[in-house]
Design a protein around this motif. Structure first.
Motif, short mmCIF file in Angstrom:
data_model
loop_
_atom_site.label_atom_id
_atom_site.label_comp_id
_atom_site.label_asym_id
_atom_site.label_seq_id
_atom_site.Cartn_x
_atom_site.Cartn_y
_atom_site.Cartn_z
N TRP A 13 0.79 -1.27 -0.02
CA TRP A 13 -0.02 -0.03 0.05
C TRP A 13 0.85 1.33 -0.04
N ASP A 31 -0.59 2.08 7.00
CA ASP A 31 -1.77 1.52 6.33
C ASP A 31 -2.71 0.63 7.28
N TYR A 83 -8.11 1.36 8.74
CA TYR A 83 -9.12 1.29 7.35
C TYR A 83 -10.55 0.72 8.17
N LYS A 84 -10.49 0.58 9.21
CA LYS A 84 -11.89 -0.07 10.01
C LYS A 84 -11.99 0.24 11.30
N ARG A 126 -8.94 7.89 3.45
CA ARG A 126 -9.90 7.36 2.30
C ARG A 126 -11.28 7.59 2.54
N GLY A 170 -12.36 6.57 8.77
CA GLY A 170 -11.32 5.89 9.41
C GLY A 170 -10.20 7.00 9.90
#
Length: 322
Positions: free
Chosen positions: A99, A221, A224-225, A255, A269
């Motif tokens: 990523w 990275d 994201y959640k 994001r 996020g």
């Protein structure tokens, strides 16, 4: 309805890879110092002594004509890092991909390695290491590196990358691939690998003592959640309280998604991340047990070639607020 974690996702870094490739894919990342930031320490660390010499002797071709030396390539002093990865993955297996923030963190690590001795001889730990790219670079100067992630497939792939790039590692360095479940308890005494029947990638008593002496923690990275982010920072707070003082370098990419609740495009996020990390000048809150400052990535030269950083990647230096 199909679970959202079963949907396939793909990193921007893989856009040039064959779309129909099945199984692991090998990408070769060219790494060299930018012309304006050439470093003798880079050459000492990464360029082997067998590199082409500056032989100034006169050479003639088969017709007796003078052969003029060619201009040196801008990548003449470079090395290649080979990373095995998947081109796409489900959300739960994103650690199989490379990523963008992982490459930005790699640039930062390379720049620190080439301009200082801060990382020399250290014990370091990477959280959510994925392919292991950052930790492999660190193992050129660190004494001990822990690469941690969750799930045998991701850990097997990381271990394979360590093996592929073994000539790059400092022969005196120890690289440990270990499982760290953010959602579970850690460390579990009954899972230590000095038991009679150890689990693969489990921790030993020596590992935990070394982690206590670690001074640097890295992550890229991993935001994201939301539920995983909350669990992650719970582990980071636990880790930061163990033994010596530690600094976390965390790279992330904002994001954006359209939210039906806010009826606008938001980066949920990132918002969850900021609830867990207080920026230095902000008012202290009970929720944020960690304090951080943003690092200006425009001041970090790009050592890893072939990717675009974009505008949405941030790099943070984070410490315990206590």
């Amino acid at each position: 309805m199909e679970d959202e974690e079963e949907f396939e996702v793909m990193s921007e870094v893989h856009l040039g890879c064959p779309p129909d490739s099945h199984g692991p894919h090998l990408s070769r990342f060219v790494i060299s110092p930018p012309l304006e930031a050439e470093s003798s320490r880079f050459h000492k660390l990464f360029i082997c002594e067998s590199s082409p010499s500056n032989d100034q002797s006169i050479a003639l071709d088969e017709d007796g004509d003078l052969v003029l030396p060619r201009r040196r390539s801008r990548f003449a002093h470079s090395f290649t890092l080979t990373i095995q990865h998947s081109i796409t993955s489900t959300l739960r297996d994103v650690g199989l991909q490379v990523w963008k923030a992982e490459l930005v963190l790699s640039d930062f690590v390379l720049h620190k390695m080439c301009t200082s001795s801060d990382f020399d001889g250290t014990v370091s730990l990477e959280i959510g290491c994925g392919t292991g790219l950052v930790g492999i670079l660190l193992a050129r100067v660190a004494k001990v590196v822990f690469l941690t992630d969750y799930g045998d497939e991701i850990l097997d792939n990381c271990a394979q990358n360590v093996k592929i790039n073994s000539p790059l590692l400092n022969p005196l360095a120890v690289v440990n691939v270990r499982e760290l479940d953010w959602m579970g308890q850690w460390p579990l005494q009954n899972s230590l690998s000095d038991c009679k029947d150890p689990k693969r990638y489990s921790w030993s008593s020596l590992d935990l003592e070394q982690v206590k002496s670690a001074t640097f923690v890295y992550a890229a990275d991993v935001i994201y959640k939301d539920d995983l982010t909350v669990a992650l920072f719970s582990k980071i707070e636990r880790l930061m309280s163990m033994g010596s003082k530690k600094v976390l370098y965390l790279a992330l990419e904002k994001r954006y998604n359209f939210s039906m609740d806010e009826m606008e495009v938001v980066a949920n996020g990132y918002a969850c991340f900021r609830r867990n990390v207080r920026e230095g000048q902000e008012e202290e809150t009970k929720e944020a047990k960690l304090v951080g400052k943003r690092i200006d990535i425009t001041e970090i030269p790009q050592y890893v070639k072939g990717y675009e950083r974009g505008q949405d990647v941030e790099l943070w230096e984070i410490r315990s607020a206590s």
